[in-house]
Write a protein that holds these residues in place. Structure first.
Motif, PDB file in Angstrom:
ATOM      1  N   SER A   5      46.084  44.276  42.748  1.00  0.00           N
ATOM      2  CA  SER A   5      46.500  45.656  42.991  1.00  0.00           C
ATOM      3  C   SER A   5      47.889  45.937  42.442  1.00  0.00           C
ATOM      4  N   ASN A   6      48.705  44.876  42.322  1.00  0.00           N
ATOM      5  CA  ASN A   6      50.051  45.046  41.812  1.00  0.00           C
ATOM      6  C   ASN A   6      50.199  44.227  40.537  1.00  0.00           C
ATOM      7  N   GLU A   7      50.002  44.843  39.395  1.00  0.00           N
ATOM      8  CA  GLU A   7      50.097  44.120  38.145  1.00  0.00           C
ATOM      9  C   GLU A   7      51.557  43.779  37.854  1.00  0.00           C
ATOM     10  N   PRO A   8      51.834  42.568  37.346  1.00  0.00           N
ATOM     11  CA  PRO A   8      53.221  42.195  37.044  1.00  0.00           C
ATOM     12  C   PRO A   8      53.800  43.051  35.934  1.00  0.00           C
ATOM     13  N   GLU A   9      55.102  43.291  36.020  1.00  0.00           N
ATOM     14  CA  GLU A   9      55.769  44.048  34.984  1.00  0.00           C
ATOM     15  C   GLU A   9      55.873  43.194  33.712  1.00  0.00           C
ATOM     16  N   ALA A  10      55.974  43.853  32.580  1.00  0.00           N
ATOM     17  CA  ALA A  10      56.100  43.142  31.315  1.00  0.00           C
ATOM     18  C   ALA A  10      57.389  42.332  31.304  1.00  0.00           C
ATOM     19  N   ARG A  11      57.320  41.152  30.721  1.00  0.00           N
ATOM     20  CA  ARG A  11      58.498  40.295  30.647  1.00  0.00           C
ATOM     21  C   ARG A  11      59.393  40.723  29.493  1.00  0.00           C
ATOM     22  N   ALA A  12      60.655  40.870  29.775  1.00  0.00           N
ATOM     23  CA  ALA A  12      61.622  41.177  28.719  1.00  0.00           C
ATOM     24  C   ALA A  12      62.049  39.886  28.043  1.00  0.00           C
ATOM     25  N   ALA A  13      62.433  39.987  26.772  1.00  0.00           N
ATOM     26  CA  ALA A  13      62.827  38.799  26.020  1.00  0.00           C
ATOM     27  C   ALA A  13      64.037  38.121  26.654  1.00  0.00           C
ATOM     28  N   ASP A  14      64.949  38.921  27.236  1.00  0.00           N
ATOM     29  CA  ASP A  14      66.153  38.371  27.843  1.00  0.00           C
ATOM     30  C   ASP A  14      66.085  38.405  29.363  1.00  0.00           C
ATOM     31  N   GLU A  15      64.875  38.269  29.883  1.00  0.00           N
ATOM     32  CA  GLU A  15      64.685  38.346  31.328  1.00  0.00           C
ATOM     33  C   GLU A  15      65.544  37.307  32.038  1.00  0.00           C
ATOM     34  N   PRO A  16      66.065  37.645  33.202  1.00  0.00           N
ATOM     35  CA  PRO A  16      66.865  36.673  33.943  1.00  0.00           C
ATOM     36  C   PRO A  16      66.003  35.563  34.515  1.00  0.00           C
ATOM     37  N   ARG A  17      66.554  34.377  34.558  1.00  0.00           N
ATOM     38  CA  ARG A  17      65.884  33.258  35.230  1.00  0.00           C
ATOM     39  C   ARG A  17      66.534  33.072  36.589  1.00  0.00           C
ATOM     40  N   VAL A  18      65.688  32.910  37.589  1.00  0.00           N
ATOM     41  CA  VAL A  18      66.142  32.976  38.976  1.00  0.00           C
ATOM     42  C   VAL A  18      65.720  31.724  39.726  1.00  0.00           C
ATOM     43  N   CYS A  19      66.655  31.193  40.489  1.00  0.00           N
ATOM     44  CA  CYS A  19      66.413  30.041  41.359  1.00  0.00           C
ATOM     45  C   CYS A  19      66.311  30.523  42.799  1.00  0.00           C
ATOM     46  N   VAL A  20      65.242  30.124  43.494  1.00  0.00           N
ATOM     47  CA  VAL A  20      65.091  30.392  44.926  1.00  0.00           C
ATOM     48  C   VAL A  20      65.208  29.067  45.663  1.00  0.00           C
ATOM     49  N   ILE A  21      66.099  29.002  46.638  1.00  0.00           N
ATOM     50  CA  ILE A  21      66.322  27.780  47.417  1.00  0.00           C
ATOM     51  C   ILE A  21      65.520  27.867  48.712  1.00  0.00           C
ATOM     52  N   GLY A  22      64.431  27.117  48.779  1.00  0.00           N
ATOM     53  CA  GLY A  22      63.625  27.047  49.995  1.00  0.00           C
ATOM     54  C   GLY A  22      62.331  27.821  49.899  1.00  0.00           C
ATOM     55  N   ALA A  23      61.239  27.211  50.378  1.00  0.00           N
ATOM     56  CA  ALA A  23      59.923  27.851  50.380  1.00  0.00           C
ATOM     57  C   ALA A  23      59.410  28.025  51.802  1.00  0.00           C
ATOM     58  N   GLY A  24      60.327  28.427  52.691  1.00  0.00           N
ATOM     59  CA  GLY A  24      59.906  28.845  54.020  1.00  0.00           C
ATOM     60  C   GLY A  24      59.346  30.255  53.953  1.00  0.00           C
ATOM     61  N   SER A  25      59.240  30.901  55.084  1.00  0.00           N
ATOM     62  CA  SER A  25      58.619  32.231  55.116  1.00  0.00           C
ATOM     63  C   SER A  25      59.383  33.242  54.286  1.00  0.00           C
ATOM     64  N   ALA A 146      70.595  33.885  38.243  1.00  0.00           N
ATOM     65  CA  ALA A 146      70.730  34.369  39.619  1.00  0.00           C
ATOM     66  C   ALA A 146      70.212  33.298  40.563  1.00  0.00           C
ATOM     67  N   VAL A 147      70.728  33.304  41.780  1.00  0.00           N
ATOM     68  CA  VAL A 147      70.308  32.367  42.823  1.00  0.00           C
ATOM     69  C   VAL A 147      70.007  33.143  44.088  1.00  0.00           C
ATOM     70  N   LEU A 148      68.834  32.899  44.656  1.00  0.00           N
ATOM     71  CA  LEU A 148      68.438  33.485  45.941  1.00  0.00           C
ATOM     72  C   LEU A 148      68.459  32.380  46.986  1.00  0.00           C
ATOM     73  N   VAL A 149      69.289  32.545  48.003  1.00  0.00           N
ATOM     74  CA  VAL A 149      69.414  31.552  49.068  1.00  0.00           C
ATOM     75  C   VAL A 149      68.436  31.908  50.184  1.00  0.00           C
ATOM     76  N   ALA A 150      67.493  31.002  50.440  1.00  0.00           N
ATOM     77  CA  ALA A 150      66.493  31.211  51.498  1.00  0.00           C
ATOM     78  C   ALA A 150      66.295  29.916  52.270  1.00  0.00           C
ATOM     79  N   ASN A 151      67.410  29.253  52.600  1.00  0.00           N
ATOM     80  CA  ASN A 151      67.333  27.944  53.258  1.00  0.00           C
ATOM     81  C   ASN A 151      67.215  28.032  54.768  1.00  0.00           C
ATOM     82  N   GLY A 152      67.179  29.252  55.314  1.00  0.00           N
ATOM     83  CA  GLY A 152      66.997  29.414  56.755  1.00  0.00           C
ATOM     84  C   GLY A 152      68.269  29.187  57.547  1.00  0.00           C
ATOM     85  N   HIS A 153      68.208  29.502  58.836  1.00  0.00           N
ATOM     86  CA  HIS A 153      69.380  29.327  59.686  1.00  0.00           C
ATOM     87  C   HIS A 153      69.011  28.732  61.045  1.00  0.00           C
ATOM     88  N   HIS A 154      67.900  27.980  61.074  1.00  0.00           N
ATOM     89  CA  HIS A 154      67.515  27.282  62.296  1.00  0.00           C
ATOM     90  C   HIS A 154      67.268  25.805  61.986  1.00  0.00           C
TER      91      HIS A 154
END
Length: 471
Positions: A5-25, A146-154
């Motif tokens: 239902s939500n098609e991904p947007e087209a990738r730009a040649a200079d798209e940012p690469r992003v790091c996500v820390i943690g695969a919790g909820s 870019a970095v997304l911090v999702a390491n939780g707080h518990h």
């Protein structure tokens, strides 16, 4: 099968690469949204599966789950917007059912290949050019925009500060609730539980069925909220973004007074605050066990004496185990000391609880303590971040960001009881509305700071694709 239902947007040649820390909820919500939006996102997870704190016996060694854990927010209020929880689940599902739901979420949307398991993030270094150097537990170093911090707080337990006198000579055992995993730890013991939060209530109830004696020690009074009122989950009564908290909570106070009566009726201390001026304690079982004498309420601990616990009113009991349910520190061990260190008072200054005001490209997902669930909040935060990365959302200037942060923190101080557990508190519906409106406001701001306006990490520093080794 993934949702189309939500098609991904087209990738730009200079798209940012992003790091996500943690695969919790929170982390999986961010990865799903960013991947769906066509952003090159990589997630690192110390465990061998997603779910974070909802995985009992998690191989990452830092999960706070215990065998009897159930959600305190009803599943209808906890589920992601585009992936409802199965209707056959109870309103207040068990930890393994929630962990299975997160697994199903990843499979359904097909982004599991974005997550690298059994790999932690040891260090994040912001660089002068606006990119980030990320060092992994494997020893590899990779570059991100870019970095997304999702390491939780518990996960980083906080013990009483200072510790009660005599604790070092106490002949029983002392542990934090984080170390509690199952009822066998309580069986046949004389147990004192210190605290009045959700974990304290759950552990005290477990102890009341398995321990020889159970004492619940209160440092301060709380309002205990039953999970059901009028035959419905409490959090679904009057729950809506259009219903502001200044109207919601006065009505809720009358409802709670009628549903439970005063806490002193159960032997608990009277709260020194109004309902909703502290993080809620949800339990339908604790009041029943108190009423039946299976749990003995006590005041706070004064000191330890040999094998006894001495309470503030002079009473003393022999104890085999004392469980401190005293909360957690907000910790980011992958940042340099001093860069972002809220360990002193648990405070961290973030615009709209998401954006670091001085480090563009550094985002935080799920770093809130809601009167409600993290998952829908993390999902909405992730959309805001994706807009920013795509140049569709612009931040205000530094002065405006600082004003918003200061106003928010002053609002917390005015409303909530002074406590380190309330420094990241938000009202679920109010904050969800705020995120929605902020996304609209940011789309209308001219120019501003956007990740697409900043340099991208050099190709040599970027992570390899298709399973290749990382330089």
């Amino acid at each position: 099968m993934s949702n189309k239902s939500n098609e991904p947007e087209a990738r730009a040649a200079d798209e940012p690469r992003v790091c996500v820390i943690g695969a919790g909820s929170a982390g999986i919500a961010a990865v799903k949204v960013l991947a769906e939006r066509g952003i090159d996102v990589h997630c690192y997870e110390l465990s061998d599966r997603v779910g974070g704190n909802w995985v009992w016996g998690n191989s990452n060694g830092v999960s706070a789950a215990y065998r009897s854990l159930h959600i305190n927010t009803s599943r209808q209020r906890m589920e992601f917007s585009d992936f409802p929880m199965p209707a056959y689940l109870p309103d207040f599902a068990r930890h393994d059912q929630i962990a299975d739901y997160f697994d199903a979420y990843v499979r359904h949307f097909g982004f599991g290949d974005r997550i690298r398991f059994r790999t932690g993030v040891d260090h994040v270094q912001p660089l002068p050019d606006g990119t980030f150097r990320v060092t992994l537990s494997s020893g590899e170093t990779v570059g991100y925009d870019a970095v997304l911090v999702a390491n939780g707080h518990h996960w980083d337990p906080r013990l009483p500060e200072p510790m009660f006198p005599g604790a070092s000579e106490f002949r029983g055992a002392i542990m934090h609730s984080h170390a509690y995993t199952e009822e066998a730890q309580l069986t046949g013991k004389r147990v004192v539980v210190l605290g009045m939060g959700n974990s304290a209530m759950d552990i005290a109830v477990d102890a009341s069925y398995h321990a020889a004696e159970t004492y619940l020690s209160a440092r301060s009074g709380v309002h205990v909220i039953p999970k059901y009122v009028w035959g419905r989950p409490y959090d679904r009564i009057g729950a809506a973004e259009w219903f502001p908290s200044f109207l919601r909570w006065p009505l809720a106070r009358k409802l709670m007074a009628a549903a439970t009566g005063p806490m002193t009726r159960y032997g608990l201390p009277a709260p020194n605050h109004k309902f909703a001026q502290a993080h809620p304690t949800m339990s339908s079982r604790i009041l029943d066990r108190l009423a039946h004498g299976a749990i003995t309420p006590m005041p706070t601990i004064d000191r330890f004496d040999g094998d006894e616990v001495v309470f503030a009113d002079g009473r003393r009991v022999a104890a085999d185990l004392v469980v401190f349910c005293t909360g957690y520190k907000i910790s980011f061990p992958f940042f340099d000391p001093g860069f972002l260190d809220p360990s002193g008072d648990n405070r961290i200054r973030l615009y709209r609880r998401v954006f670091h005001p001085e480090v563009p490209g550094l985002y935080f997902v799920g770093l809130v303590q809601p009167l409600g669930a993290i998952m829908p909040i993390a999902e909405r935060q992730a959309h805001l971040i994706a807009d920013h990365l795509r140049g569709r959302y612009h931040l205000p200037g530094p002065a405006e960001m600082e004003r918003e942060i200061t106003a928010h923190q002053r609002g917390i101080q005015r409303r909530y009881v002074a406590s380190k557990r309330h420094t990241i508190q938000v009202d679920f519906d109010d904050y969800m509305r705020d995120l929605r409106l902020e996304r609209r406001r940011g789309a209308q701001r001219p120019g501003g700071l956007s990740r697409v306006d900043r340099p991208t990490a050099s190709a040599a520093a970027r992570p390899a694709r298709d399973g290749e080794a990382v330089a």
